[in-house]
Design a protein around this motif. Sequence first.
Motif, short mmCIF file in Angstrom:
data_model
loop_
_atom_site.label_atom_id
_atom_site.label_comp_id
_atom_site.label_asym_id
_atom_site.label_seq_id
_atom_site.Cartn_x
_atom_site.Cartn_y
_atom_site.Cartn_z
N VAL A 124 0.82 -1.22 0.00
CA VAL A 124 0.00 0.00 0.00
C VAL A 124 0.86 1.26 0.00
N GLU A 125 2.01 1.18 -0.67
CA GLU A 125 2.87 2.34 -0.94
C GLU A 125 3.12 3.24 0.27
N GLY A 126 3.63 2.65 1.33
CA GLY A 126 4.04 3.43 2.49
C GLY A 126 3.06 3.46 3.64
N MET A 142 9.73 4.91 -2.11
CA MET A 142 9.81 5.62 -0.84
C MET A 142 10.58 4.84 0.22
N CYS A 143 10.90 3.61 -0.06
CA CYS A 143 11.52 2.73 0.93
C CYS A 143 12.69 2.01 0.27
N GLN A 144 13.89 2.54 0.46
CA GLN A 144 15.08 1.97 -0.16
C GLN A 144 15.93 1.29 0.91
N GLU A 145 17.23 1.59 0.94
CA GLU A 145 18.14 0.90 1.86
C GLU A 145 17.78 1.13 3.33
N ASN A 146 17.70 2.38 3.74
CA ASN A 146 17.31 2.70 5.12
C ASN A 146 15.84 3.10 5.10
N CYS A 147 15.01 2.32 5.78
CA CYS A 147 13.57 2.54 5.70
C CYS A 147 12.90 2.26 7.04
N THR A 205 11.18 -11.35 -4.28
CA THR A 205 11.85 -10.13 -4.72
C THR A 205 11.08 -8.90 -4.26
N ARG A 206 11.77 -7.96 -3.63
CA ARG A 206 11.24 -6.67 -3.19
C ARG A 206 10.14 -6.79 -2.13
N SER A 207 10.05 -7.93 -1.46
CA SER A 207 9.04 -8.14 -0.42
C SER A 207 9.61 -9.01 0.69
N ASP A 208 9.07 -8.83 1.89
CA ASP A 208 9.38 -9.70 3.01
C ASP A 208 8.30 -10.79 3.07
N SER A 248 16.41 -4.61 11.21
CA SER A 248 16.73 -3.37 10.50
C SER A 248 17.66 -3.60 9.32
N THR A 249 17.92 -4.85 8.99
CA THR A 249 18.80 -5.18 7.88
C THR A 249 18.12 -4.85 6.55
N PRO A 250 18.80 -4.09 5.68
CA PRO A 250 18.20 -3.82 4.36
C PRO A 250 18.09 -5.11 3.57
N PRO A 251 17.09 -5.21 2.70
CA PRO A 251 16.95 -6.43 1.90
C PRO A 251 18.13 -6.60 0.96
N ALA A 252 18.46 -7.85 0.68
CA ALA A 252 19.56 -8.14 -0.25
C ALA A 252 19.12 -7.78 -1.66
#
Length: 181
Positions: A61-63, A90-95, A119-122, A151-155
């Motif tokens: 839902v885009e943020g 809106m949500c890149q490495e640090n989010c 990909t691009r999801s938890d 708090s780990t950014p996604p690979a």
Amino acid sequence: EEEANGKTVSFRAAKSTQSSLEGIDEVGEGDKEHVEVPCGTLTNVLLDLFPRPIDFYSLDVEGAETLILNNLDLNAVQVRVMIVENVNRMCQENCPSRDQVRRILVEQYNYALYPDVVTRSDLFIHPDTLAKMPQDWIDSHKRLVTADELSTPPASVEIAVTATAPADNAQQQQQQQPAPK
């Protein structure tokens, strides 16, 4: 309750998929038209539609993911497997939003978090469902569990696509067919 009280939420109207909850996504703010939308709790809607556990739920839902999760009672509505977008414009490495979503689902609801499966999801798996998962699947995927890990950014995940030539495809089909008796 909200429906009975006539509560509404203001959305910024747009001519594409860029409509959003006012104040969440300010891209394209030149279009100032807003629409008041009647609302009720997602918990009540899901319980009305799905009285049993929900097998799969995708939250993108885009943020506004934390807003949704803070107003969804996952003790009342059991979701077996959930994916939540973890990378977008809106949500890149640090989010902080991604970190909040992870903390809510892992710490509040005890979901298992697998950040590198989709990909691009938890990927979040309910504890009851995780207990039924094949052990080899669990062993072959990295699970994040500690507060620091959340708090780990996604690979960066790249997907390789390979094409099979028609001749190879026909050969594979012949190999998969049982031999005539």
